[in-house]
Motif scaffolding. Structure first.
Motif, PDB file in Angstrom:
ATOM      1  N   PRO A  57      53.707 -50.004 -68.622  1.00  0.00           N
ATOM      2  CA  PRO A  57      52.724 -50.504 -67.649  1.00  0.00           C
ATOM      3  C   PRO A  57      52.343 -49.508 -66.561  1.00  0.00           C
ATOM      4  O   PRO A  57      53.195 -48.767 -66.060  1.00  0.00           O
ATOM      5  N   THR A  58      51.060 -49.507 -66.228  1.00  0.00           N
ATOM      6  CA  THR A  58      50.569 -48.861 -65.009  1.00  0.00           C
ATOM      7  C   THR A  58      49.871 -49.956 -64.197  1.00  0.00           C
ATOM      8  O   THR A  58      49.451 -50.974 -64.759  1.00  0.00           O
ATOM      9  N   ARG A  59      49.742 -49.727 -62.907  1.00  0.00           N
ATOM     10  CA  ARG A  59      49.124 -50.736 -62.028  1.00  0.00           C
ATOM     11  C   ARG A  59      47.682 -51.072 -62.468  1.00  0.00           C
ATOM     12  O   ARG A  59      47.319 -52.244 -62.611  1.00  0.00           O
ATOM     13  N   ASP A  90      52.382 -43.089 -62.998  1.00  0.00           N
ATOM     14  CA  ASP A  90      52.865 -44.442 -62.725  1.00  0.00           C
ATOM     15  C   ASP A  90      54.157 -44.777 -63.467  1.00  0.00           C
ATOM     16  O   ASP A  90      54.867 -45.694 -63.089  1.00  0.00           O
ATOM     17  N   THR A  91      54.419 -44.051 -64.562  1.00  0.00           N
ATOM     18  CA  THR A  91      55.563 -44.406 -65.407  1.00  0.00           C
ATOM     19  C   THR A  91      56.761 -43.486 -65.157  1.00  0.00           C
ATOM     20  O   THR A  91      57.637 -43.363 -66.017  1.00  0.00           O
ATOM     21  N   ARG A 121      51.654 -59.007 -61.810  1.00  0.00           N
ATOM     22  CA  ARG A 121      50.978 -58.414 -62.973  1.00  0.00           C
ATOM     23  C   ARG A 121      51.791 -57.345 -63.684  1.00  0.00           C
ATOM     24  O   ARG A 121      51.882 -57.339 -64.910  1.00  0.00           O
ATOM     25  N   VAL A 122      52.386 -56.428 -62.935  1.00  0.00           N
ATOM     26  CA  VAL A 122      53.132 -55.336 -63.577  1.00  0.00           C
ATOM     27  C   VAL A 122      54.344 -55.888 -64.326  1.00  0.00           C
ATOM     28  O   VAL A 122      54.624 -55.488 -65.454  1.00  0.00           O
ATOM     29  N   SER A 123      55.060 -56.854 -63.708  1.00  0.00           N
ATOM     30  CA  SER A 123      56.227 -57.401 -64.416  1.00  0.00           C
ATOM     31  C   SER A 123      55.796 -58.215 -65.643  1.00  0.00           C
ATOM     32  O   SER A 123      56.500 -58.219 -66.660  1.00  0.00           O
ATOM     33  N   TRP A 130      55.305 -55.636 -68.282  1.00  0.00           N
ATOM     34  CA  TRP A 130      56.588 -55.177 -68.844  1.00  0.00           C
ATOM     35  C   TRP A 130      57.127 -56.193 -69.843  1.00  0.00           C
ATOM     36  O   TRP A 130      57.590 -55.836 -70.931  1.00  0.00           O
ATOM     37  N   ALA A 136      47.667 -53.106 -65.767  1.00  0.00           N
ATOM     38  CA  ALA A 136      48.175 -54.469 -65.554  1.00  0.00           C
ATOM     39  C   ALA A 136      47.139 -55.320 -64.812  1.00  0.00           C
ATOM     40  O   ALA A 136      46.950 -56.501 -65.120  1.00  0.00           O
TER      41      ALA A 136
END
Length: 410
Positions: free
Chosen positions: A148-150, A35-36, A165-167, A170, A153
């Motif tokens: 972050p990963t989905r 994810d990263t 959520r992901v932002s 971050w 988050a």
């Protein structure tokens, strides 16, 4: 370049300059979740810009990890590839650096038989024992960072609409790592480390004989061995390179005396134990050893941890973090020990860090035990801090003085 990309660049640069502090000609191994990928590529670029000779990325795919537990034969979980352990040892012995983007998914092993996970974790710990001894005694430069990963988050920011959520994660990661749009994060970290060093030096000058912890569900006396050292911020590797092993970090930490822990302690946050949640932990110690324990949920995972080996039932670390630390003020549980432990005072079950006692990195296992350190294949932090925590320090002459009041430095 938009603001987010500016922040991402700054964070990647910070990780390379302050976290692993890459030196010209050094080899770097990066462990990263799939994810990263975008952020990981940025880290690789920054490492080469800093003069790295070679950067290897080992990608981690949680679905592949889970497939093993769902489909591999039951008798296979005691296996760990020796060549993988050998690679890590060789990297450490040749002066390489290791960077882990550590983001365990708290729901990863939902529905998986706990004994399979316990067997695999133990097999890895046995195979990597030599490498871990290098890590704990600063023979290798290493750093644990967050991205972050989905899945992560979704768990932490479940109260937000899915697309935010992901932002939000971050934003939290930037904030806890002192990365701001208009600052130099490397300079901000220099100042932060200097402040932690000041606290560390103050505690080292006290030479406390014991600490007494009191809070709802906690009444615990923890003796400290002679020659114990408080550390915080970063440390010097054997090579002379200064590195920061945990980003973010807000703690100062030392080793408890192995046989000198008595009383009861209760956790104040859920523990993400290798992708399995354990909540409401209560441990009772006698002469250093856990003699009884309970958990509101996930007790079987706690059992498998305590049964890892003899040393898993003793404490290896005591860490102090004020309740008003920046991460604590975010008022959110991150289900990630590397973050949650920097929002809260904590202990670790299992191995001590030999760097926490005078001359410790030169001691054999037996000598370390004789001096009051703990030896184990495992090292697992659990959080005990709150706004109600009080800690007293006992001096050699028997004087008692306040160290923490209402969760903060007294």
């Amino acid at each position: 370049m938009n603001n987010f990309n500016v922040m991402l660049e700054k964070y990647a640069g910070l990780v390379i300059k302050v976290g692993v502090n890459i030196q010209p000609g050094q080899v770097l191994l990066v462990n990263a979740p799939l994810d990263t990928a975008e952020f990981t590529r940025l880290i690789v670029a920054k490492a080469y810009e800093a003069g790295a000779k070679f950067v290897q990325v080992d990608w981690d795919d949680e679905q592949v990890t889970r497939l093993r537990y769902e489909k591999a034969p039951d008798d296979s979980f005691g296996y760990y590839p020796k060549w993988q352990a050998d690679t890590m040892e060789q990297l450490a012995e040749s002066g390489g650096a290791v960077l882990h983007i550590k983001v365990p998914n708290p729901e990863l092993f939902k529905g998986i038989d706990s004994s399979k996970v316990a067997a695999a974790v133990k097999a890895a710990a046995v195979a990597r024992e030599k490498y871990q001894s290098y890590v704990r005694s600063n023979k290798v430069v290493w750093s644990l960072i967050k991205a972050p990963t989905r899945d992560w988050a979704d768990k932490v920011f479940a109260d937000l609409p899915e697309e935010q959520r992901v932002s939000a994660m971050w934003e939290a990661v930037f904030k806890m790592n002192r990365v701001e749009a208009d600052n130099d994060p490397v300079q901000a970290w220099k100042e932060h480390i200097a402040a932690l060093k000041e606290t560390q030096n103050r505690m080292n000058s006290k030479r406390y004989k014991a600490l007494h912890y009191r809070a709802p569900g906690t009444d615990l006396r923890v003796e400290l061995p002679e020659g114990h050292l408080w550390l915080g911020g970063g440390d010097y590797a054997e090579s002379g390179t200064y590195f920061v092993a945990n980003m973010p970090t807000e703690e100062i930490y030392t080793m408890p005396k192995r046989t000198g822990v008595n009383g009861t302690v209760s956790s104040t946050m859920p523990l993400n134990l290798n992708g399995r949640l354990v909540e409401g932990i209560k441990l009772t110690f006698k002469d250093g050893r856990v003699v009884s324990y309970e958990a509101e949920s996930g007790r079987e995972h706690l059992t498998s941890l305590l049964e890892t080996d003899e040393g898993a039932s003793y404490l290896g670390e005591a860490a102090l973090v004020p309740h008003n630390s920046p991460i604590s003020q975010m008022n959110r549980i991150f289900y990630n020990t590397g973050i949650d432990e920097n929002a809260s005072c904590h202990f670790a079950l299992g191995s001590c860090y030999p760097v926490n006692i005078e001359g410790g990195t030169k001691l054999t296992k037996e000598e370390l035990l004789a001096k009051g350190g703990n030896v184990s294949l495992t090292h697992v932090d659990f959080m005990i801090g709150s706004a109600e925590l009080e800690i007293d320090g006992e001096l050699e002459d028997g004087t008692v003085e306040a160290v923490f009041r209402a969760g903060n430095w007294a």
